[in-house]
Design a protein around this motif. Structure first.
Motif, PDB file in Angstrom:
ATOM      1  N   ALA A  25      -8.107   1.467  -0.565  1.00 35.75           N
ATOM      2  CA  ALA A  25      -7.409   2.374  -1.705  1.00 35.75           C
ATOM      3  C   ALA A  25      -8.190   3.773  -1.746  1.00 35.75           C
ATOM      4  O   ALA A  25      -9.422   3.870  -1.059  1.00 35.75           O
ATOM      5  CB  ALA A  25      -7.523   1.827  -3.034  1.00 35.75           C
ATOM      6  N   ARG A  27       0.855  -1.129   0.143  1.00 31.31           N
ATOM      7  CA  ARG A  27      -0.139   0.048   0.060  1.00 31.31           C
ATOM      8  C   ARG A  27       0.735   1.259  -0.046  1.00 31.31           C
ATOM      9  O   ARG A  27       0.688   2.189  -0.753  1.00 31.31           O
ATOM     10  CB  ARG A  27      -0.834  -0.043   0.847  1.00 31.31           C
ATOM     11  CG  ARG A  27      -1.660   1.313   1.327  1.00 31.31           C
ATOM     12  CD  ARG A  27      -2.607   1.668   0.158  1.00 31.31           C
ATOM     13  NE  ARG A  27      -3.724   0.850   0.391  1.00 31.31           N
ATOM     14  CZ  ARG A  27      -4.214   0.196  -0.734  1.00 31.31           C
ATOM     15  NH1 ARG A  27      -3.827   0.313  -1.972  1.00 31.31           N
ATOM     16  NH2 ARG A  27      -5.217  -0.621  -0.636  1.00 31.31           N
ATOM     17  N   ARG A  39      -0.478   3.612  -3.818  1.00 31.79           N
ATOM     18  CA  ARG A  39      -2.042   3.624  -2.910  1.00 31.79           C
ATOM     19  C   ARG A  39      -3.133   3.137  -3.654  1.00 31.79           C
ATOM     20  O   ARG A  39      -4.224   2.929  -3.276  1.00 31.79           O
ATOM     21  CB  ARG A  39      -2.360   5.511  -2.614  1.00 31.79           C
ATOM     22  CG  ARG A  39      -1.247   5.795  -1.604  1.00 31.79           C
ATOM     23  CD  ARG A  39      -1.278   5.507  -0.375  1.00 31.79           C
ATOM     24  NE  ARG A  39      -2.662   5.915   0.234  1.00 31.79           N
ATOM     25  CZ  ARG A  39      -3.206   4.997   1.415  1.00 31.79           C
ATOM     26  NH1 ARG A  39      -2.254   4.447   2.156  1.00 31.79           N
ATOM     27  NH2 ARG A  39      -4.097   5.517   1.864  1.00 31.79           N
ATOM     28  N   GLN A  93      -6.629  -0.169   5.169  1.00 33.83           N
ATOM     29  CA  GLN A  93      -5.764  -0.359   4.006  1.00 33.83           C
ATOM     30  C   GLN A  93      -6.399  -0.254   2.649  1.00 33.83           C
ATOM     31  O   GLN A  93      -6.037  -0.414   1.556  1.00 33.83           O
ATOM     32  CB  GLN A  93      -5.274  -1.739   3.690  1.00 33.83           C
ATOM     33  CG  GLN A  93      -4.219  -2.051   5.184  1.00 33.83           C
ATOM     34  CD  GLN A  93      -3.036  -1.127   5.217  1.00 33.83           C
ATOM     35  OE1 GLN A  93      -2.556  -0.736   4.098  1.00 33.83           O
ATOM     36  NE2 GLN A  93      -2.827  -0.495   6.364  1.00 33.83           N
TER      37      GLN A  93
END
Length: 84
Positions: free
Chosen positions: A83, A54, A58, A81
């Motif tokens: 996006a 990540r 992103r 986590q």
């Protein structure tokens, strides 16, 4: 990657043990160069590895694998986590 791209399939890339942070960066770059980032999910049993992926990108799709029902902590990890 080539088969998935040719047939417009989604690739599930499982991150296994015994790798370096550099390897994770190279893996994400390879998927990006193949033009498959939007058609791929990086999956792993190790939450720390997913956090590292990540941080590299992103926008990648992540999947947290577990052999047991998710705990509250697991669900919190998944939420953090997402996006952006």
């Amino acid at each position: 990657m080539g088969v998935c791209k040719s047939y417009c399939m989604h690739a599930f890339i499982e991150i296994e043990e015994y790798h370096s942070d550099t390897d994770l960066g190279e893996l994400v770059q390879l998927v990006t160069r193949c033009g498959m980032l939007e058609q791929s999910s990086f999956i792993c049993f190790n939450a720390d590895d997913l956090r590292k992926v990540r941080a590299i990108n992103r926008q990648v799709t992540l999947g947290f694998l577990s052999a047991k029902p998710p705990s509250i902590d697991d669900l919190k990890l998944v939420e953090r986590q997402r996006a952006v």
